[in-house]
Motif scaffolding. Structure first.
Motif, mmCIF file in Angstrom:
data_model
loop_
_atom_site.group_PDB
_atom_site.id
_atom_site.type_symbol
_atom_site.label_atom_id
_atom_site.label_comp_id
_atom_site.label_asym_id
_atom_site.label_seq_id
_atom_site.Cartn_x
_atom_site.Cartn_y
_atom_site.Cartn_z
ATOM 1 N N LYS A 131 -16.583 -144.829 -7.989
ATOM 2 C CA LYS A 131 -16.153 -143.512 -8.512
ATOM 3 C C LYS A 131 -14.660 -143.502 -8.833
ATOM 4 C CE LYS A 131 -20.073 -141.133 -7.152
ATOM 5 N NZ LYS A 131 -21.040 -141.707 -8.030
ATOM 6 N N LYS A 132 -14.207 -144.503 -9.614
ATOM 7 C CA LYS A 132 -12.801 -144.639 -9.991
ATOM 8 C C LYS A 132 -12.594 -144.467 -11.502
ATOM 9 C CE LYS A 132 -11.250 -146.014 -5.889
ATOM 10 N NZ LYS A 132 -10.295 -145.284 -5.110
ATOM 11 N N LYS A 164 -12.359 -142.282 -15.194
ATOM 12 C CA LYS A 164 -11.758 -141.042 -15.641
ATOM 13 C C LYS A 164 -12.767 -139.913 -15.443
ATOM 14 C CE LYS A 164 -10.585 -140.962 -19.996
ATOM 15 N NZ LYS A 164 -9.949 -140.904 -21.325
ATOM 16 N N TYR A 224 -9.014 -144.237 -12.550
ATOM 17 C CA TYR A 224 -9.097 -142.897 -13.128
ATOM 18 C C TYR A 224 -8.462 -142.793 -14.523
ATOM 19 C CZ TYR A 224 -9.961 -142.059 -8.192
ATOM 20 O OH TYR A 224 -10.446 -142.135 -6.911
ATOM 21 N N ASP A 248 -13.755 -138.829 -12.515
ATOM 22 C CA ASP A 248 -14.375 -138.918 -11.184
ATOM 23 C C ASP A 248 -13.530 -138.265 -10.094
ATOM 24 O OD1 ASP A 248 -16.619 -140.261 -12.076
ATOM 25 O OD2 ASP A 248 -15.845 -142.251 -11.580
ATOM 26 N N ASN A 249 -12.246 -138.033 -10.358
ATOM 27 C CA ASN A 249 -11.393 -137.489 -9.275
ATOM 28 C C ASN A 249 -11.325 -136.003 -9.278
ATOM 29 O OD1 ASN A 249 -9.929 -137.464 -11.678
ATOM 30 N ND2 ASN A 249 -8.070 -138.279 -10.787
#
Length: 169
Positions: free
Chosen positions: A163-164, A166, A125, A168-169
């Motif tokens: 999905k890791k 920046k 992320y 994506d969280n």
């Protein structure tokens, strides 16, 4: 006391040389390739170990350290010794370890501060795919670190799938 500290410094250097697919610009010809018979390098080939610009492994003494003739900069590992360690690993049937030594040899060209920045950029992320691909391009073009660049590109693809990246969280 001074002799025991000197011995300790030499042992640390030996351990450093023991613990760290060849990078093309560092590779040796097959006839000069190190084998398991050359291990440990510090005992069998201290002449292979370069200290600083014009110093030898034997120059690492407590007296030289205390007088400032040997500095921490002099003790930085050289890519050539990492490649030799990798050759020993490869010729002992440990090609994955050789790959790691080759990658480490590439990183000796990258300034320490930049290595830490890249390490932080690789945390989940922390970077976009574009930022990671830009780092890979920098490693390949500015530092000729093709193995490391491939590693960063692979991480970018992996982070995208998982999905890791920046945002994506």
């Amino acid at each position: 006391m001074a002799e025991s500290v000197e011995l300790l410094v030499k042992q640390i250097l030996e351990q450093m040389n023991r613990s760290e697919t060849s990078a093309p610009s560092f590779s040796s010809s097959n006839q000069d390739e190190a084998t398991a018979n050359d291990y440990p390098i510090a005992k069998k080939h201290p002449d292979w170990i370069k200290i600083g610009d014009n110093k030898k492994f034997e120059d690492v003494t407590l007296e030289n350290i205390l007088s400032g003739q040997i500095s921490s900069q002099d003790l930085r590992i050289k890519p050539e010794i990492l490649i030799k360690q990798g050759e020993i690993a490869k010729n002992s049937g440990r090609e994955a370890i050789q790959y790691n030594f080759s990658r480490a040899a590439e990183l000796t060209r990258v300034p320490d501060k930049r290595v830490l920045e890249i390490y932080n950029a690789l945390r989940p992320y922390r970077s976009s795919k574009e930022e990671l691909l830009s780092i890979a391009e920098e490693l390949e073009t500015q530092y000729q670190a093709k193995i490391c660049a491939g590693f960063i590109r692979e991480a970018a693809e992996h982070y995208e799938r998982r999905k890791k990246l920046k945002g994506d969280n």
